[in-house]
Structure formats: structure tokens, C-alpha cells
Design a protein around this motif. Structure first.
Motif, PDB file in Angstrom:
ATOM      1  N   GLU A 197      46.265 -10.270 -26.581  1.00 49.40           N
ATOM      2  CA  GLU A 197      44.961  -9.626 -26.701  1.00 49.40           C
ATOM      3  C   GLU A 197      45.126  -8.156 -26.359  1.00 49.40           C
ATOM      4  OE1 GLU A 197      40.547 -10.922 -25.653  1.00 49.40           O
ATOM      5  OE2 GLU A 197      41.692 -10.485 -23.860  1.00 49.40           O
ATOM      6  N   PRO A 210      39.091  -2.794 -33.018  1.00 54.45           N
ATOM      7  CA  PRO A 210      39.287  -3.867 -34.009  1.00 54.45           C
ATOM      8  C   PRO A 210      38.499  -3.669 -35.296  1.00 54.45           C
ATOM      9  CG  PRO A 210      38.062  -4.651 -32.079  1.00 54.45           C
ATOM     10  CD  PRO A 210      38.582  -3.303 -31.730  1.00 54.45           C
ATOM     11  N   ALA A 211      37.402  -2.906 -35.234  1.00 55.32           N
ATOM     12  CA  ALA A 211      36.603  -2.664 -36.439  1.00 55.32           C
ATOM     13  C   ALA A 211      36.817  -1.245 -36.952  1.00 55.32           C
ATOM     14  CB  ALA A 211      35.121  -2.890 -36.145  1.00 55.32           C
ATOM     15  N   ARG A 234      35.731 -11.406 -27.826  1.00 50.47           N
ATOM     16  CA  ARG A 234      37.118 -11.428 -28.277  1.00 50.47           C
ATOM     17  C   ARG A 234      37.132 -11.508 -29.807  1.00 50.47           C
ATOM     18  NH1 ARG A 234      41.150 -15.932 -25.910  1.00 50.47           N
ATOM     19  NH2 ARG A 234      41.535 -14.371 -24.314  1.00 50.47           N
ATOM     20  N   ILE A 235      37.281 -10.352 -30.431  1.00 47.99           N
ATOM     21  CA  ILE A 235      37.262 -10.286 -31.895  1.00 47.99           C
ATOM     22  C   ILE A 235      38.587 -10.811 -32.435  1.00 47.99           C
ATOM     23  CG2 ILE A 235      37.248  -8.694 -33.870  1.00 47.99           C
ATOM     24  CD1 ILE A 235      35.194  -7.023 -32.324  1.00 47.99           C
ATOM     25  N   ASP A 236      38.497 -11.732 -33.360  1.00 52.56           N
ATOM     26  CA  ASP A 236      39.702 -12.348 -33.897  1.00 52.56           C
ATOM     27  C   ASP A 236      40.350 -11.426 -34.939  1.00 52.56           C
ATOM     28  OD1 ASP A 236      41.076 -15.178 -33.881  1.00 52.56           O
ATOM     29  OD2 ASP A 236      41.067 -14.461 -35.954  1.00 52.56           O
ATOM     30  N   SER A 237      41.521 -10.932 -34.625  1.00 45.87           N
ATOM     31  CA  SER A 237      42.333 -10.037 -35.476  1.00 45.87           C
ATOM     32  C   SER A 237      41.658  -8.704 -35.773  1.00 45.87           C
ATOM     33  CB  SER A 237      42.740 -10.690 -36.789  1.00 45.87           C
ATOM     34  OG  SER A 237      43.668 -11.703 -36.534  1.00 45.87           O
ATOM     35  N   LEU A 238      40.571  -8.721 -36.513  1.00 44.12           N
ATOM     36  CA  LEU A 238      39.900  -7.462 -36.817  1.00 44.12           C
ATOM     37  C   LEU A 238      38.512  -7.769 -37.352  1.00 44.12           C
ATOM     38  CD1 LEU A 238      39.977  -7.157 -40.190  1.00 44.12           C
ATOM     39  CD2 LEU A 238      42.317  -6.565 -39.726  1.00 44.12           C
ATOM     40  N   LEU A 239      37.705  -6.742 -37.456  1.00 42.38           N
ATOM     41  CA  LEU A 239      36.362  -6.900 -38.001  1.00 42.38           C
ATOM     42  C   LEU A 239      36.174  -5.880 -39.105  1.00 42.38           C
ATOM     43  CD1 LEU A 239      33.099  -7.595 -36.101  1.00 42.38           C
ATOM     44  CD2 LEU A 239      33.119  -5.908 -37.927  1.00 42.38           C
ATOM     45  N   ARG A 289      37.672  -5.870 -27.386  1.00 39.42           N
ATOM     46  CA  ARG A 289      38.799  -6.785 -27.237  1.00 39.42           C
ATOM     47  C   ARG A 289      39.173  -7.380 -28.585  1.00 39.42           C
ATOM     48  NH1 ARG A 289      38.061 -11.186 -24.073  1.00 39.42           N
ATOM     49  NH2 ARG A 289      35.794 -11.120 -23.972  1.00 39.42           N
ATOM     50  N   GLN A 290      40.449  -7.379 -28.826  1.00 36.52           N
ATOM     51  CA  GLN A 290      40.975  -7.768 -30.131  1.00 36.52           C
ATOM     52  C   GLN A 290      42.083  -8.780 -29.900  1.00 36.52           C
ATOM     53  OE1 GLN A 290      42.496  -4.304 -32.142  1.00 36.52           O
ATOM     54  NE2 GLN A 290      42.551  -5.332 -34.135  1.00 36.52           N
ATOM     55  N   TYR A 291      41.887  -9.981 -30.433  1.00 38.25           N
ATOM     56  CA  TYR A 291      42.852 -11.054 -30.221  1.00 38.25           C
ATOM     57  C   TYR A 291      43.759 -11.144 -31.430  1.00 38.25           C
ATOM     58  CZ  TYR A 291      44.582 -15.376 -28.159  1.00 38.25           C
ATOM     59  OH  TYR A 291      45.362 -16.326 -27.555  1.00 38.25           O
ATOM     60  N   GLU A 318      46.002  -6.322 -39.030  1.00 34.14           N
ATOM     61  CA  GLU A 318      46.527  -6.984 -40.228  1.00 34.14           C
ATOM     62  C   GLU A 318      48.057  -6.884 -40.270  1.00 34.14           C
ATOM     63  OE1 GLU A 318      45.216  -8.911 -42.249  1.00 34.14           O
ATOM     64  OE2 GLU A 318      46.278  -8.838 -44.160  1.00 34.14           O
ATOM     65  N   TYR A 354      42.780  -5.295 -45.112  1.00 32.07           N
ATOM     66  CA  TYR A 354      42.456  -6.437 -44.259  1.00 32.07           C
ATOM     67  C   TYR A 354      42.564  -7.687 -45.110  1.00 32.07           C
ATOM     68  CZ  TYR A 354      38.096  -5.307 -46.645  1.00 32.07           C
ATOM     69  OH  TYR A 354      37.181  -5.016 -47.617  1.00 32.07           O
TER      70      TYR A 354
END
Ligand code: FES
Ligand SMILES: [Fe+2]
Lengths: 417, 162
Positions: A327, A355-356, B153-158, A197-199, A365, B82
């Protein structure tokens, strides 16, 4: 206050050399509220989950359509239902867990309970106590059910809508999308590998644009480009359904010429030929589909993206939390009959997405920096690549599908153009 | 020498030392050191608790060799886009859960604060480390590091590893 409201001399900027998108569509709370009513709550089919997420009788999953909480259930007859996660009594959440298995849905507030199709089955103190209190004599259980939505399941994908008038799911998606879904989900049983999950701190439509945009994919995402997972020089296409709601973007790796690519991308930051993997196992995948297509991004209006990138398969669901917040829920899957090695490949290539992800983190971004830049402004973006018109393209140097998205959006919102 | 010959205090000292070096390199932009704290054959998995709770193995990051960790760093340095950011890891509640002759099992809790370009610091992620630690040529290294995060809940990106 927005001038993009019907009956207020609304104006959408027009330009001769392409298409413009006024930035207020990403900012305006009133437009956001109307999207909830006219898109997510209107004549559109929204994705709510995979049948593989609720395989057994009694399984439920709590999710959203846009901002609205919904429950997806499977009952003892295997029937899949979707209903608002909102008690018919005084509006409490009925499911307070994201998933689980139950015989009945019970609201904790006053313990009204519903069956797995959302029908009210019991109300405590309905007849009062010692002749006092209780519900009115004309109270009927079946006029207080959870609000049940129309549901259709296509190749294991569950869609729902509050609309009574929207066409069947198959018509809504159109033949190209239906067959593209069948290609990935049609023949084999899906197996869920997990969620991410990506907010995002941006408007959901920035992401709708992003996934309909083959132009950015080899420029923003260096990893894509350097390892040839995706380049705009590859054989591919960017196609829409007749209504331009949905987009199918595909590419075939190794169809471009390495020497030509080196020339085309020579001044481009995102082509780093000196970057080599010291452990190449990350990209050691298998060819899975006979058609040679190695990358598919299907954007299905309003809230779904289906992807195949190398051997990663996933659905991405967009849930909104306001004009500036959404999200993205990535559900990765494979097939129940994958062998152990294939499952291992999918789990390892998951490093690429989410997200990663090495190829997809940049989209977080991109959404972020647009939303930041347009704060407090009027003005408009410009779409010109490929001609700036909503047309199919048998190549990948285009923004045409984004124009299609906006024209469809305008008609959903009744914006005069 | 068998790791069983170390006293509990000595073991804890070595594990703590390794954990400290681990967070210092991540937090002070010395990402190139990060892979060197693992054995050549290793497992690093950063996974959401909501997946492990369902017995699902999909991870946010999953590297099964030291070169793969290096690739992640090279990609972050040269490929990925990023927001520039920095972390502060706060580690607590370390316990040694098992000692074998050639490896130690240790668990600890962490919180990661992230500071972005606008200077705001936010709690970015909490979770737990479950580590298998071995010695190679007298050096204490992670053979396996399973990072299970609560913050689904990952904020924006990791971008930077945890
Ligand atoms: S609000 Fe659900 S029972 Fe009262
Ligand atoms: Fe992208």
C-alpha cells in the motif's frame, strides 16, 4: 524455490550489455520474509510519519514499517517515540485506531497499560485476588515494555529503526538527501492537507524501481509530457547517495525547447500537442523555489518517496502486505504560513497526483502489469538506458539509479553476485 | 419558479431522475455526458471519509468548473493509461434534506462494482453523495456534488469518476 538464497550457490544473472534483475525477486515469499528481517527490521531507517501529524501531547498514529505494525506517539514533554504496536503480554494490537489522542496506551485484551514512551505502567490483578493468582514474585514492570525503536526526526520527518548498529539518520541519508529534504521541509512548518491510500497488486520493489526511473516518466505519463511538467529533454539529473540506497531525481520545467521537443517526441504516443485544457486553472501554479527546480522525486530506501511536482508536495510511504501486495500512503502537505490562494493551488493540483492523479495514476497500472506478466516465470528484466551501471547522470535518459538500488539490495540481503 | 412549489414527491422524482442519468453515463461509457449534468459554475469533490473526518480537505478529484470536468474526461480518453474497466453504480436511501427556492439538497448512498479486463467484478467503492441540485432552463443539474467515500484504500488506481 528461489536460487537467490545465500549458501545455495545463489546466482544473480549477469549480462555484458547492462544489468539484469531476476523476476523471482518480485515473487519469492522467502525473499520477502528476509527483506522484513534484513531491511525493514534491519540496518535501515524507515519513515513513519510527519511530526505535523502528531502535533499535540498524547497524539498517536498507527502505521507500519514494512509489514510490522508500529505506533508513533508524542508525550507530554514533546518527545516523539516509535514502538511496535504489539502488546508485550500476548501480542495484541495496542492501538486499534489509525490515529487519536490518549493519556496512556491500553491494550484491550487484558488491559495492560503503557505510557506514551511504551513503558509498562499497570497490569490488572498483578497481585492476584484474595491471595490467589497474580504474577510471579519476580515479575517486573520494566522488563515488559513495548519494544521501542530508535527514532530520529529530520525537518519534521520521523524515521525509526530496530537496528542498534545502523549509523545516524544523517549519515544513513547522506548529505545530498539531507540538503534536499531541507530544501522542501527545512525552513517552514509543514501543514498536512490529507492522505490518499493506494493498494497495489505488485511487489514493493517495482515501485522502488519506478520512482528511480526518469526514463518512463515522459513516455508512460502523457499528461506530464504534453504539458511540459516533465520531459526527458529538460535540464535535470538523477543522482544517488554514496551507498546508492537513495535517489534524487529532479527536473526544471521550461528548460527544454518546444520545437526540439516536438521533433524528439514526434513518434511518441505521450506527446499530444492537440490536447489543451479548457480550464487552465489546474496548472496555474506559483514558482516556489529559487533554484528553478519544478519536479523532485526523492526515493529514500526503503519505504519513502518525497515529491514536489509543480506545487504539490507529498510524502509517499510504502507498507508491504506480502510479495505481491503493498500500500502506498500519500500524505499531501503545504506550509502553515501558506496564504489561502496557495493552499487552494495545492488542493487543486492534487488532481495531478495520487491514485486518481492525472500524472500519476499510470504508475499503479505499471506495477500491476509487470506483476501480472512475471507470474510463474523465471527470466529477468533488462536495464540498459544510460549505460546499465550505477552511476549518477546529469540528464534524464537513464535507468542507472535502478541499478544502484539493486546493488544496494543485494548487499542488504547478502546475495552473492 | 421556486423549487419550493414542487411537492416532495415531485422533487424526489426529479432528483432520482438526475441521479439515474448520472450513473448511466458513467457506467455505460458515455463520459462526455457527465460534465453536462453540472451547472457551468459547479463543485465536484471526491474525497475520502478519513480526510473529512479529520477536517482535511484533500480530495482525490476536485473540479470547480464544468470545463474542468470536461478536461478530466478528455484526459481519460486521450492521455491516461489504465486498465479498461466498467462500473455499476447502485444508489440507495435517497433523502431530500433541504429545499430552497433555487436549490435542493439531497443525500444518497452508493456502491460501485468494477469489472476489469479479466471479467472479475469486485466491490470497488462505497460512499455517499451530498448534492446541491438546481434548475437551469428547466433542466435539473448538479450545482455541487460532494462524494465522500468509505473505501479509503483505493484499489490500484481511480480513473473514472464516481
Ligand atoms: S495481550 Fe495485551 S494485555 Fe494481554
Ligand atoms: Fe511514474
Amino acid at each position: 524455490m528461489s536460487n537467490l538464497h545465500p549458501n545455495q550457490n545463489s546466482t544473480w544473472p549477469v549480462r555484458a550489455d547492462g544489468f539484469a534483475v531476476p523476476y523471482e525477486v518480485f515473487l519469492d515469499p522467502q525473499l520477502y520474509a528476509r527483506e522484513q528481517a534484513l531491511i525493514f527490521g534491519g540496518a535501515a531507517w524507515s519513515f513513519v510519519g510527519l511530526t505535523a501529524e502528531i502535533p499535540s501531547a498524547g497524539d498517536f498514529k498507527a502505521t507500519q514499517i514494512g509489514a510490522t505494525p508500529v505506533i508513533v506517539t508524542r508525550d507530554e514533554h514533546g518527545v516523539v517515540s516509535v514502538m511496535l504496536n504489539r502488546c508485550a503480554h500476548r501480542g495484541a494490537l495496542v492501538c486499534r485506531e489509525p490515529r487519536g489522542n490518549v493519556r496512556r496506551l491500553q491494550c484491550v485484551y487484558h488491559q495492560w497499560n503503557y505510557d506514551l514512551r511504551g513503558r509498562l505502567r499497570g497490569v490488572p490483578f498483578r497481585g492476584g485476588f484474595n491471595g490467589k493468582g497474580g504474577m510471579p514474585a519476580n515479575f517486573e514492570l520494566d522488563t515488559h515494555n513495548l519494544q521501542v525503536l530508535r527514532v530520529e526526526v529530520l525537518h519534521g520527518l520521523i524515521f525509526a529503526t530496530a537496528s542498534r548498529t545502523v549509523e545516524s539518520l544523517e549519515k544513513y541519508l547522506g548529505p545530498m538527501i539531507v540538503s534536499s529534504i531541507a530544501r522542501i521541509c527545512g525552513d517552514r512548518q509543514l501543514e498536512v492537507l490529507g492522505d490518499q491510500r493506494q493498494y497495489m497488486h505488485g511487489n514493493w520493489k517495482l515501485y522502488a524501481e519506478n520512482t528511480r526511473d526518469p526514463y518512463h516518466a515522459s513516455l508512460l505519463h502523457l499528461f506530464h509530457n504534453t504539458f511540459g511538467l516533465y520531459r526527458s529533454t529538460q535540464a535535470g539529473a538523477c543522482l544517488m547517495d554514496d551507498t546508492h540506497r537513495h535517489t534524487m531525481l529532479y527536473a526544471k520545467a521550461s528548460t527544454s525547447d518546444e520545437t526540439v521537443d516536438r521533433e524528439v517526441y514526434k513518434d511518441v504516443r505521450s506527446y499530444a500537442s492537440q490536447f489543451k485544457l479548457s480550464d487552465p486553472s489546474l496548472l496555474a501554479g506559483r514558482s516556489e523555489f529559487d533554484d528553478g527546480i519544478t519536479l523532485v522525486i526523492m526515493s529514500i530506501f526503503p519505504n519513502l518517496v518525497i515529491q514536489q511536482i509543480a506545487n504539490t508536495l507529498a510524502v509517499r510511504q510504502i507498507n508491504t502486505y506480502g510479495p505481491n501486495e503493498f500500500e502506498l500512503v500519500w500524505t499531501h502537505f503545504g506550509y502553515t504560513d501558506d496564504d489561502a490562494e496557495m493552499r487552494g493551488i495545492r488542493l487543486k493540483q492534487a488532481n495531478l497526483i495520487g491514485p486518481a492523479g492525472l500524472v500519476s495514476m499510470e504508475d499503479g497500472e505499471a506495477v500491476d502489469i509487470v506483476q501480472k506478466a512475471i507470474a510463474g516465470t523465471m527470466g529477468a528484466s533488462y536495464l540498459g538506458m544510460g549505460g546499465g551501471k550505477a552511476e549518477d547522470a546529469e540528464h534524464l535518459v537513464t535507468e542507472s539509479a535502478i541499478v544502484g538500488f539493486w546493488e544496494n539490495y543485494q548487499s542488504y540481503l547478502g546475495l552473492n553476485v | 419558479m421556486s423549487l419550493r412549489e414542487f411537492s416532495p414527491t415531485e422533487l424526489k422524482y426529479h432528483v432520482e431522475n438526475l441521479l439515474s442519468r448520472y450513473v448511466h453515463c458513467l457506467d455505460d461509457d458515455q463520459l462526455e455526458i457527465w460534465p453536462t449534468l453540472f451547472t457551468e459554475k459547479c463543485l465536484y469533490r471526491l474525497i475520502a471519509r478519513e480526510n473529512t473526518d479529520r477536517n482535511l480537505s484533500l480530495a482525490a478529484l476536485f473540479c470547480d468548473s464544468r470545463p474542468m470536468l470536461t478536461d478530466r474526461v478528455v484526459s481519460l480518453r486521450h492521455a491516461n493509461i489504465y486498465e479498461r474497466h466498467s462500473y455499476r453504480h447502485i444508489i440507495s436511501s435517497l433523502i431530500i434534506t433541504d429545499v430552497k427556492s433555487d436549490e435542493v439538497s439531497a443525500s444518497s448512498h452508493y456502491a460501485v462494482f468494477r469489472t476489469g479486463t479479466n471479467g472479475a467484478t469486485e466491490l470497488y467503492q462505497t460512499g455517499r453523495y451530498d448534492d446541491l441540485i438546481a434548475t437551469e432552463n428547466g433542466e435539473w443539474l448538479f450545482r455541487q456534488k460532494i462524494v465522500t467515500f468509505d473505501t479509503g484504500r483505493i484499489d490500484s488506481l481511480l480513473a473514472t469518476p464516481i
